[in-house]
Scaffold this motif. Structure first.
Motif, PDB file in Angstrom:
ATOM      1  N   UNK A  85       2.203  -1.610 -13.562  1.00  0.00           N
ATOM      2  CA  UNK A  85       0.915  -1.727 -13.007  1.00  0.00           C
ATOM      3  C   UNK A  85       1.003  -2.699 -11.623  1.00  0.00           C
ATOM      4  N   UNK A  86       0.190  -2.403 -10.614  1.00  0.00           N
ATOM      5  CA  UNK A  86       0.316  -3.356  -9.488  1.00  0.00           C
ATOM      6  C   UNK A  86      -1.224  -3.353  -8.994  1.00  0.00           C
ATOM      7  N   UNK A  87      -1.584  -4.553  -8.187  1.00  0.00           N
ATOM      8  CA  UNK A  87      -2.605  -4.935  -7.666  1.00  0.00           C
ATOM      9  C   UNK A  87      -2.545  -5.711  -6.284  1.00  0.00           C
ATOM     10  N   UNK A  88      -3.146  -5.565  -5.395  1.00  0.00           N
ATOM     11  CA  UNK A  88      -3.057  -5.885  -4.047  1.00  0.00           C
ATOM     12  C   UNK A  88      -4.274  -6.451  -3.491  1.00  0.00           C
ATOM     13  N   UNK A  89      -4.146  -7.094  -2.271  1.00  0.00           N
ATOM     14  CA  UNK A  89      -5.387  -7.469  -1.404  1.00  0.00           C
ATOM     15  C   UNK A  89      -5.015  -7.248   0.095  1.00  0.00           C
ATOM     16  N   UNK A  90      -5.722  -6.732   1.027  1.00  0.00           N
ATOM     17  CA  UNK A  90      -5.530  -6.491   2.273  1.00  0.00           C
ATOM     18  C   UNK A  90      -6.844  -7.134   3.173  1.00  0.00           C
TER      19      UNK A  90
END
Length: 303
Positions: free
Chosen positions: A121-126
């Protein structure tokens, strides 16, 4: 009588000529004004669509979905082409990643995803910190800051791994995405990258891995473009034991989505995998064929 007719025709022609002159002058002024408004070198304009999607091949691009837009991505990668006919040249094997990306504002986006590889599982912010622009106070490049975290949920079979903590399963990625659209056809992007792994299996492996990525997009028709991205690992044990990730692809624009086809020597589709863990030799045939399908949905109820 003929004299009267000639006189009447003369005055009629003169009247038409006198009316046409101011009308032509007015039309010229109007066209000149429109041209000035359309091509005003002093007006600041933000350069749009540096890349067509939020992803290039392996890499994230400087683009975000846009305020109130939800993007759904399907990323699929088969086995290596040189795996032979028995595995149908890789088509019998596959890795899948599904993800959602949402634009909180025109500059800020967040996303979550799940890969079948290591059940990750991965999560990100840009965040689009700087946008390329022309005109007054022109900005030559766009800069988007990217940060992500990933956790593997794979069950460990080895006795020494069964007691590993949750924190030891985490990996973090940090990037500055620096791009310039040189023309309507050509866009280029650089990506200084840091990968931090909380846990490595052996002492020679590195917790921190540094790399520099590069990518480009060359438009060849109205709806078709060639793409490429590459990551160079800086010296260390990781660079000595793993390969630099290289991908070549083509973007196909259709009515409602962008369809991306590619080949790459990296099986993984998140920074955790393709930056520090690529093992395939691109020019030896260790090529994974894959595709990405992106579909955007406008969320009506915006906060």
């Amino acid at each position: 009588m003929k004299t009267l007719q000639r006189t009447s025709s003369f005055f009629f022609s003169l009247a038409v000529l006198l009316l046409a002159v101011p009308l032509a002058h007015a039309q010229t002024d109007l066209l000149g004004q429109l041209e000035k408004e359309t091509v005003d070198p002093q007006k600041r304009e933000v350069v749009a669509a540096t890349f067509k999607g939020t992803h290039i091949i392996n890499s994230q691009s400087v683009e975000t979905p846009g305020k109130g837009t939800l993007a759904f991505l399907i990323q699929h990668r088969f086995g290596t082409l040189n795996s032979g006919a028995y595995n149908f040249f890789g088509l019998d094997q596959a890795v899948l990643r599904l993800s959602f990306e949402y634009g909180l504002t025109s500059r800020l986006a967040v996303g979550v995803g799940r890969s079948s590889q290591e059940k990750t599982f991965d999560g990100f912010v840009k965040y689009r910190a700087i946008q390329q622009s022309t005109g007054t106070r022109a900005m030559p490049v766009s800069v988007t800051l990217f940060a992500s975290s990933a956790i593997t949920t794979l069950k460990f079979n080895a006795a020494e791994d069964r007691n590993r903590t949750t924190a030891s399963r985490m990996t973090y990625a940090y990037q500055a995405l620096i791009a310039r659209k040189f023309s309507p056809e050509l866009s280029v992007q650089l990506m200084p990258t840091l990968i931090h792994r909380n846990y490595v299996a052996t002492a020679p492996e590195e917790n921190d891995v540094y790399a520099l990525g590069g990518a480009l997009r060359q438009k060849i028709t109205k709806r078709t473009a060639l793409t490429a991205d590459y990551y160079y690992l800086f010296g260390g044990n990781t660079a000595s034991n793993f390969r630099n990730a290289l991908g070549l692809g083509v973007d196909l624009e259709t009515g409602g989505h962008v369809f991306q086809l590619h080949v790459t020597n990296s099986l993984g589709m998140t920074e955790k995998f393709f930056v520090p863990e690529t093992t395939g030799k691109f020019f030896s045939g260790d090529l994974y064929f894959g595709f990405t399908v992106a579909r955007n949905f406008t969320v009506k109820s915006q906060i």
